[in-house]
Design a protein around this motif. Structure first.
Motif, PDB file in Angstrom:
ATOM      1  N   ASN A  14       0.825  -1.208   0.000  1.00  0.00           N
ATOM      2  CA  ASN A  14       0.000   0.000   0.000  1.00  0.00           C
ATOM      3  C   ASN A  14       0.858   1.257   0.000  1.00  0.00           C
ATOM      4  N   ARG A  15       2.090   1.102   0.492  1.00  0.00           N
ATOM      5  CA  ARG A  15       2.985   2.256   0.577  1.00  0.00           C
ATOM      6  C   ARG A  15       4.423   1.805   0.350  1.00  0.00           C
ATOM      7  N   LEU A  16       5.100   2.473  -0.571  1.00  0.00           N
ATOM      8  CA  LEU A  16       6.481   2.140  -0.926  1.00  0.00           C
ATOM      9  C   LEU A  16       7.391   3.334  -0.698  1.00  0.00           C
ATOM     10  N   VAL A  17       8.617   3.045  -0.276  1.00  0.00           N
ATOM     11  CA  VAL A  17       9.669   4.056  -0.249  1.00  0.00           C
ATOM     12  C   VAL A  17      10.747   3.605  -1.224  1.00  0.00           C
ATOM     13  N   ILE A  18      11.158   4.493  -2.115  1.00  0.00           N
ATOM     14  CA  ILE A  18      12.191   4.177  -3.102  1.00  0.00           C
ATOM     15  C   ILE A  18      13.370   5.090  -2.868  1.00  0.00           C
ATOM     16  N   LYS A  19      14.540   4.500  -2.611  1.00  0.00           N
ATOM     17  CA  LYS A  19      15.755   5.287  -2.401  1.00  0.00           C
ATOM     18  C   LYS A  19      16.561   5.328  -3.685  1.00  0.00           C
ATOM     19  N   ILE A  20      16.951   6.536  -4.082  1.00  0.00           N
ATOM     20  CA  ILE A  20      17.691   6.765  -5.325  1.00  0.00           C
ATOM     21  C   ILE A  20      19.074   7.293  -4.980  1.00  0.00           C
ATOM     22  N   GLY A  21      20.092   6.568  -5.366  1.00  0.00           N
ATOM     23  CA  GLY A  21      21.459   6.969  -5.054  1.00  0.00           C
ATOM     24  C   GLY A  21      22.018   8.001  -6.025  1.00  0.00           C
ATOM     25  N   SER A  22      23.053   8.713  -5.576  1.00  0.00           N
ATOM     26  CA  SER A  22      23.680   9.744  -6.403  1.00  0.00           C
ATOM     27  C   SER A  22      24.211   9.180  -7.711  1.00  0.00           C
ATOM     28  N   ALA A  23      24.791   7.984  -7.652  1.00  0.00           N
ATOM     29  CA  ALA A  23      25.402   7.393  -8.843  1.00  0.00           C
ATOM     30  C   ALA A  23      24.376   7.100  -9.931  1.00  0.00           C
ATOM     31  N   LEU A  24      23.101   7.001  -9.552  1.00  0.00           N
ATOM     32  CA  LEU A  24      22.058   6.759 -10.541  1.00  0.00           C
ATOM     33  C   LEU A  24      21.532   8.060 -11.127  1.00  0.00           C
ATOM     34  N   LEU A  25      21.542   9.113 -10.330  1.00  0.00           N
ATOM     35  CA  LEU A  25      20.988  10.398 -10.765  1.00  0.00           C
ATOM     36  C   LEU A  25      21.942  11.202 -11.633  1.00  0.00           C
ATOM     37  N   VAL A  26      23.242  11.071 -11.373  1.00  0.00           N
ATOM     38  CA  VAL A  26      24.217  11.896 -12.081  1.00  0.00           C
ATOM     39  C   VAL A  26      25.243  11.029 -12.780  1.00  0.00           C
ATOM     40  N   SER A  27      25.850  11.592 -13.823  1.00  0.00           N
ATOM     41  CA  SER A  27      26.900  10.907 -14.574  1.00  0.00           C
ATOM     42  C   SER A  27      28.255  11.356 -14.071  1.00  0.00           C
ATOM     43  N   GLY A  28      29.099  10.391 -13.655  1.00  0.00           N
ATOM     44  CA  GLY A  28      30.448  10.719 -13.207  1.00  0.00           C
ATOM     45  C   GLY A  28      30.421  11.649 -12.021  1.00  0.00           C
ATOM     46  N   GLU A  29      31.416  12.504 -11.924  1.00  0.00           N
ATOM     47  CA  GLU A  29      31.520  13.426 -10.804  1.00  0.00           C
ATOM     48  C   GLU A  29      31.309  14.880 -11.229  1.00  0.00           C
ATOM     49  N   ASP A  30      30.801  15.069 -12.451  1.00  0.00           N
ATOM     50  CA  ASP A  30      30.565  16.445 -12.906  1.00  0.00           C
ATOM     51  C   ASP A  30      29.146  16.907 -12.611  1.00  0.00           C
ATOM     52  N   GLY A  31      28.329  16.023 -12.021  1.00  0.00           N
ATOM     53  CA  GLY A  31      26.993  16.437 -11.618  1.00  0.00           C
ATOM     54  C   GLY A  31      25.987  16.544 -12.739  1.00  0.00           C
ATOM     55  N   THR A  32      26.241  15.924 -13.906  1.00  0.00           N
ATOM     56  CA  THR A  32      25.290  15.977 -15.006  1.00  0.00           C
ATOM     57  C   THR A  32      24.111  15.057 -14.715  1.00  0.00           C
ATOM     58  N   LEU A  33      22.930  15.613 -14.703  1.00  0.00           N
ATOM     59  CA  LEU A  33      21.742  14.845 -14.385  1.00  0.00           C
ATOM     60  C   LEU A  33      21.410  13.861 -15.502  1.00  0.00           C
ATOM     61  N   ARG A  34      21.062  12.632 -15.129  1.00  0.00           N
ATOM     62  CA  ARG A  34      20.623  11.615 -16.089  1.00  0.00           C
ATOM     63  C   ARG A  34      19.112  11.794 -16.309  1.00  0.00           C
ATOM     64  N   THR A  35      18.795  12.766 -17.119  1.00  0.00           N
ATOM     65  CA  THR A  35      17.402  13.191 -17.286  1.00  0.00           C
ATOM     66  C   THR A  35      16.512  12.071 -17.794  1.00  0.00           C
ATOM     67  N   ALA A  36      16.973  11.327 -18.813  1.00  0.00           N
ATOM     68  CA  ALA A  36      16.148  10.259 -19.388  1.00  0.00           C
ATOM     69  C   ALA A  36      15.865   9.178 -18.345  1.00  0.00           C
ATOM     70  N   TRP A  37      16.868   8.902 -17.491  1.00  0.00           N
ATOM     71  CA  TRP A  37      16.686   7.886 -16.445  1.00  0.00           C
ATOM     72  C   TRP A  37      15.618   8.340 -15.449  1.00  0.00           C
ATOM     73  N   LEU A  38      15.701   9.598 -15.012  1.00  0.00           N
ATOM     74  CA  LEU A  38      14.745  10.110 -14.034  1.00  0.00           C
ATOM     75  C   LEU A  38      13.346  10.187 -14.630  1.00  0.00           C
ATOM     76  N   GLU A  39      13.259  10.516 -15.907  1.00  0.00           N
ATOM     77  CA  GLU A  39      11.959  10.571 -16.573  1.00  0.00           C
ATOM     78  C   GLU A  39      11.315   9.181 -16.605  1.00  0.00           C
ATOM     79  N   ALA A  40      12.118   8.148 -16.879  1.00  0.00           N
ATOM     80  CA  ALA A  40      11.606   6.775 -16.907  1.00  0.00           C
ATOM     81  C   ALA A  40      11.168   6.340 -15.509  1.00  0.00           C
ATOM     82  N   LEU A  41      11.926   6.762 -14.487  1.00  0.00           N
ATOM     83  CA  LEU A  41      11.545   6.419 -13.119  1.00  0.00           C
ATOM     84  C   LEU A  41      10.218   7.073 -12.758  1.00  0.00           C
TER      85      LEU A  41
END
Length: 377
Positions: A14-41
């Motif tokens: 009935n209720r879910l918590v989803i944890k999203i890590g930094s390595a999934l949200l951004v590419s490398g260490e330059d902080g570029t957002l993985r927009t297509a990945w977040l949109e699919a999520l």
């Protein structure tokens, strides 16, 4: 009868918590957002909501997304530098969530927490009630550690444990940790080609903990399998099952539904049962609330305790304290965690909840004691 799969726990939740890590949200260490990945999520999340499931996101990424604008080449080691990066990155992160969820006609709400917020009873209740109100209104809460103000002593240190505490606070059925590994192995698969994958872990004992290596240091995140097992212990203790899966490719929940493997930590009971058992075990109430026969009957039918059925208030207590309630015959009916102080409970005695604005000067909580926060004897 087939063995339960990780997705079967998601289907019945009935209720879910989803944890999203930094390595999934951004590419490398330059902080570029993985927009297509977040949109699919976002699409994954809204499919769950369409099934009637509440979804809470616990998101890392604020510090990582603030590195490039401030000229950092890697994660800073000084606390004030990391806090500055979080200050810049949190806005960018919230904007990304807002934009992508709005494109799916969904609303998000941001909540920033520190350990203090979950250790301090009034703050804990405020956070929990805010989450409940957002979910009731169809909003997807996005929760992150408040890195801009948390000191080294008051940090969770990783969002795996924050996610577990949020799941506990919210009474979630299942916690999903989206990671850069597909689950738990009996040894490090990066150095041992014969490492055995564990599909189900019934409990986190010393033997299981020994399977985890040191915290990961190869990604913009701060966690590792050690922190995930700590999160599992917190979640399971709160009656919440947990799943670890590789979230790097797009649509992780759709992939889980299609049968992609993951490690499942099934809880032996549910979150509400654990909470009720804890409330039942508490001793030494701070005060007593006397209620009429109608209120007793309503409680026995599963209702919350409303001030209309209150006939008297004894003792001095604050919001969040344990109080006992007595029936008209003077016998103990039950106990619970009050949403009002003794002063405000006295003022609201015999009145309806909608009178709170006129009596107290502000709109109060929906009940004197919510049904999830009380037990009957």
């Amino acid at each position: 009868m087939s063995a339960p799969t990780p997705f079967s726990f998601i289907e019945k939740a009935n209720r879910l918590v989803i944890k999203i890590g930094s390595a999934l949200l951004v590419s490398g260490e330059d902080g570029t957002l993985r927009t297509a990945w977040l949109e699919a999520l976002a699409k994954d999340v809204l499919k769950l909501k369409a099934r009637g499931c509440d979804v809470i996101l616990v998101s890392s990424g604020a510090v990582a997304m603030g590195l490039e604008p401030l000229g950092f080449k890697g994660r800073p080691t000084r606390l004030e530098e990391a806090q500055a990066a979080a200050s810049v990155g949190q806005i960018r992160l919230a904007q990304a969530y807002q934009t992508l969820f709005a494109s799916e006609n969904a609303v998000i709400g941001q909540i920033l927490l520190t350990i203090h917020d979950l250790e301090n009873r009034p703050s804990y209740l405020n956070a929990r009630n805010t989450v409940e109100e957002l979910l009731a209104r169809g909003v997807v809460p996005v929760i992150n550690e408040n890195d801009t103000v948390a000191t080294a002593e008051l940090r969770f240190g990783d969002n795996d444990q924050l996610a577990a505490r949020v799941a506990q606070m919210a009474g979630a059925d299942t916690l999903i940790l989206l990671s850069d590994i597909d689950g738990l192995y009996d040894s490090d698969p990066r150095s041992n080609s014969t490492a055995r994958f564990l599909e189900v872990v019934e409990s986190v004992d010393a033997g299981v903990e020994a399977m985890a290596g040191p915290p990961g240091k190869t990604t913009p995140g701060t966690g590792g399998m050690v922190t995930k097992l700590k999160a599992a212990k917190i979640a399971l203790a709160g009656g919440c099952s947990m799943i670890i899966m590789n979230g790097h490719a797009p649509s992780p929940l759709a992939r889980l539904e299609a049968g992609e493997r993951a490690t499942l930590f099934p809880a032996s009971t549910d979150a509400l049962t654990v909470r009720k058992q804890w409330i039942r075990s508490l001793m030494a109430p701070k005060g007593y609330i006397h209620i009429d026969a109608g209120a007793v009957k309503a409680l026995e039918g599963g209702a919350s305790l409303l001030p209309a059925g209150v006939t008297g208030v004894d003792g001095g207590f604050d919001r969040g304290d344990l109080v006992a309630f007595m029936g008209p015959d003077g016998h103990l009916v039950g106990q619970g965690l009050t949403s009002y102080s003794s002063e405000h409970a006295s003022l609201m005695q015999g009145r309806k909840m909608q009178d709170a604005q006129a009596v107290l000067g502000h709109v109060g909580r929906s009940a004197l004691i919510h049904r999830d926060d009380l037990v009957l004897f």
